[in-house]
Motif scaffolding. Sequence first.
Motif, PDB file in Angstrom:
ATOM      1  N   ALA A 126     -49.026   0.285  41.619  1.00  0.00           N
ATOM      2  CA  ALA A 126     -50.432  -0.126  41.690  1.00  0.00           C
ATOM      3  C   ALA A 126     -51.244   0.932  42.417  1.00  0.00           C
ATOM      4  O   ALA A 126     -50.692   1.843  43.038  1.00  0.00           O
ATOM      5  CB  ALA A 126     -50.537  -1.468  42.418  1.00  0.00           C
ATOM      6  N   GLY A 127     -52.577   0.784  42.300  1.00  0.00           N
ATOM      7  CA  GLY A 127     -53.474   1.633  43.068  1.00  0.00           C
ATOM      8  C   GLY A 127     -54.098   2.759  42.266  1.00  0.00           C
ATOM      9  O   GLY A 127     -54.861   3.567  42.803  1.00  0.00           O
ATOM     10  N   LEU A 153     -53.206  -6.725  45.423  1.00  0.00           N
ATOM     11  CA  LEU A 153     -53.214  -5.899  44.208  1.00  0.00           C
ATOM     12  C   LEU A 153     -54.071  -6.548  43.118  1.00  0.00           C
ATOM     13  O   LEU A 153     -53.655  -6.682  41.965  1.00  0.00           O
ATOM     14  CB  LEU A 153     -51.769  -5.678  43.714  1.00  0.00           C
ATOM     15  CG  LEU A 153     -50.775  -5.140  44.748  1.00  0.00           C
ATOM     16  CD1 LEU A 153     -49.403  -4.918  44.115  1.00  0.00           C
ATOM     17  CD2 LEU A 153     -51.281  -3.858  45.406  1.00  0.00           C
ATOM     18  N   LYS A 154     -55.281  -6.925  43.510  1.00  0.00           N
ATOM     19  CA  LYS A 154     -56.175  -7.663  42.602  1.00  0.00           C
ATOM     20  C   LYS A 154     -56.574  -6.852  41.376  1.00  0.00           C
ATOM     21  O   LYS A 154     -56.831  -7.389  40.307  1.00  0.00           O
ATOM     22  CB  LYS A 154     -57.444  -8.069  43.359  1.00  0.00           C
ATOM     23  CG  LYS A 154     -57.308  -9.353  44.149  1.00  0.00           C
ATOM     24  CD  LYS A 154     -58.700  -9.917  44.372  1.00  0.00           C
ATOM     25  CE  LYS A 154     -59.041 -10.316  45.777  1.00  0.00           C
ATOM     26  NZ  LYS A 154     -58.622  -9.551  46.906  1.00  0.00           N
ATOM     27  N   ALA A 155     -56.648  -5.542  41.532  1.00  0.00           N
ATOM     28  CA  ALA A 155     -57.080  -4.684  40.421  1.00  0.00           C
ATOM     29  C   ALA A 155     -56.002  -4.565  39.353  1.00  0.00           C
ATOM     30  O   ALA A 155     -56.255  -4.024  38.278  1.00  0.00           O
ATOM     31  CB  ALA A 155     -57.458  -3.314  40.952  1.00  0.00           C
ATOM     32  N   GLY A 156     -54.818  -5.051  39.648  1.00  0.00           N
ATOM     33  CA  GLY A 156     -53.738  -5.028  38.670  1.00  0.00           C
ATOM     34  C   GLY A 156     -52.565  -4.181  39.126  1.00  0.00           C
ATOM     35  O   GLY A 156     -52.663  -3.410  40.094  1.00  0.00           O
ATOM     36  N   PHE A 157     -51.473  -4.346  38.443  1.00  0.00           N
ATOM     37  CA  PHE A 157     -50.250  -3.606  38.788  1.00  0.00           C
ATOM     38  C   PHE A 157     -49.348  -3.591  37.567  1.00  0.00           C
ATOM     39  O   PHE A 157     -49.610  -4.277  36.578  1.00  0.00           O
ATOM     40  CB  PHE A 157     -49.545  -4.232  40.001  1.00  0.00           C
ATOM     41  CG  PHE A 157     -49.162  -5.679  39.826  1.00  0.00           C
ATOM     42  CD1 PHE A 157     -47.922  -6.042  39.327  1.00  0.00           C
ATOM     43  CD2 PHE A 157     -50.056  -6.695  40.172  1.00  0.00           C
ATOM     44  CE1 PHE A 157     -47.570  -7.389  39.180  1.00  0.00           C
ATOM     45  CE2 PHE A 157     -49.714  -8.042  40.024  1.00  0.00           C
ATOM     46  CZ  PHE A 157     -48.471  -8.379  39.531  1.00  0.00           C
ATOM     47  N   ALA A 185     -45.667 -12.678  45.163  1.00  0.00           N
ATOM     48  CA  ALA A 185     -45.960 -12.754  46.598  1.00  0.00           C
ATOM     49  C   ALA A 185     -46.416 -11.393  47.133  1.00  0.00           C
ATOM     50  O   ALA A 185     -47.356 -11.303  47.936  1.00  0.00           O
ATOM     51  CB  ALA A 185     -44.723 -13.242  47.360  1.00  0.00           C
ATOM     52  N   ILE A 186     -45.765 -10.333  46.681  1.00  0.00           N
ATOM     53  CA  ILE A 186     -46.137  -8.977  47.115  1.00  0.00           C
ATOM     54  C   ILE A 186     -47.557  -8.645  46.639  1.00  0.00           C
ATOM     55  O   ILE A 186     -48.366  -8.076  47.382  1.00  0.00           O
ATOM     56  CB  ILE A 186     -45.114  -7.943  46.578  1.00  0.00           C
ATOM     57  CG1 ILE A 186     -43.752  -8.133  47.265  1.00  0.00           C
ATOM     58  CG2 ILE A 186     -45.624  -6.517  46.775  1.00  0.00           C
ATOM     59  CD1 ILE A 186     -42.587  -7.441  46.553  1.00  0.00           C
ATOM     60  N   ALA A 187     -47.861  -9.013  45.394  1.00  0.00           N
ATOM     61  CA  ALA A 187     -49.199  -8.741  44.843  1.00  0.00           C
ATOM     62  C   ALA A 187     -50.271  -9.427  45.682  1.00  0.00           C
ATOM     63  O   ALA A 187     -51.347  -8.851  45.923  1.00  0.00           O
ATOM     64  CB  ALA A 187     -49.269  -9.190  43.391  1.00  0.00           C
ATOM     65  N   LYS A 188     -49.995 -10.636  46.137  1.00  0.00           N
ATOM     66  CA  LYS A 188     -50.954 -11.349  47.000  1.00  0.00           C
ATOM     67  C   LYS A 188     -51.033 -10.679  48.365  1.00  0.00           C
ATOM     68  O   LYS A 188     -52.111 -10.392  48.876  1.00  0.00           O
ATOM     69  CB  LYS A 188     -50.538 -12.808  47.144  1.00  0.00           C
ATOM     70  CG  LYS A 188     -50.785 -13.629  45.889  1.00  0.00           C
ATOM     71  CD  LYS A 188     -50.445 -15.095  46.101  1.00  0.00           C
ATOM     72  CE  LYS A 188     -50.652 -15.880  44.817  1.00  0.00           C
ATOM     73  NZ  LYS A 188     -49.644 -15.550  43.775  1.00  0.00           N
TER      74      LYS A 188
END
Length: 112
Positions: free
Chosen positions: A103-104, A76-80, A69-72
């Motif tokens: 991420a980032g 964080l589409k580029a990955g984490f 849920a946090i990734a959405k």
Amino acid sequence: MDCIFCKIVKGEIPSQKVYETDEVLAFLDIAPQAPFHAVVIPKNHIESAADISPENSQIIAKIFEAISAIAKEKDLKAGFRVVNNCGEQGGQTVNHIHFHVLAGRNLAWPPG
Ligand code: 5GP
Ligand code: ZN
């Protein structure tokens, strides 16, 4: 019990929350190691991954629901990366089980 993360759950130590349910809390790490760095914890005190058993393992599913849920939410589409440090040699400094979400930036592998 003198547990920093239990104090964060109780609101005795302030935190920047990014996700919360009855059972799970996620907040930004106070010393971020990446542009986005959250910590996801069960609200109940469990010391480490070494204390997960058939009786309490459901909470790990809830934690990964939180991570997804946090990734959405944070896009964080580029990955984490999800990290759990366990015990002294694993680099665990807070003895309340937690999962880092980083991420980032490009993250090195293998870790040091
Ligand atoms: P560990 O080293 O146990 O895997 O991770 C513990 C993490 O908790 C560290 O990344 C540390 O920066 C973070 N941390 C420690 N105390 C606090 C605090 O009071 N607030 C927040 N938001 N993070 C904390
Ligand atoms: Zn605790």
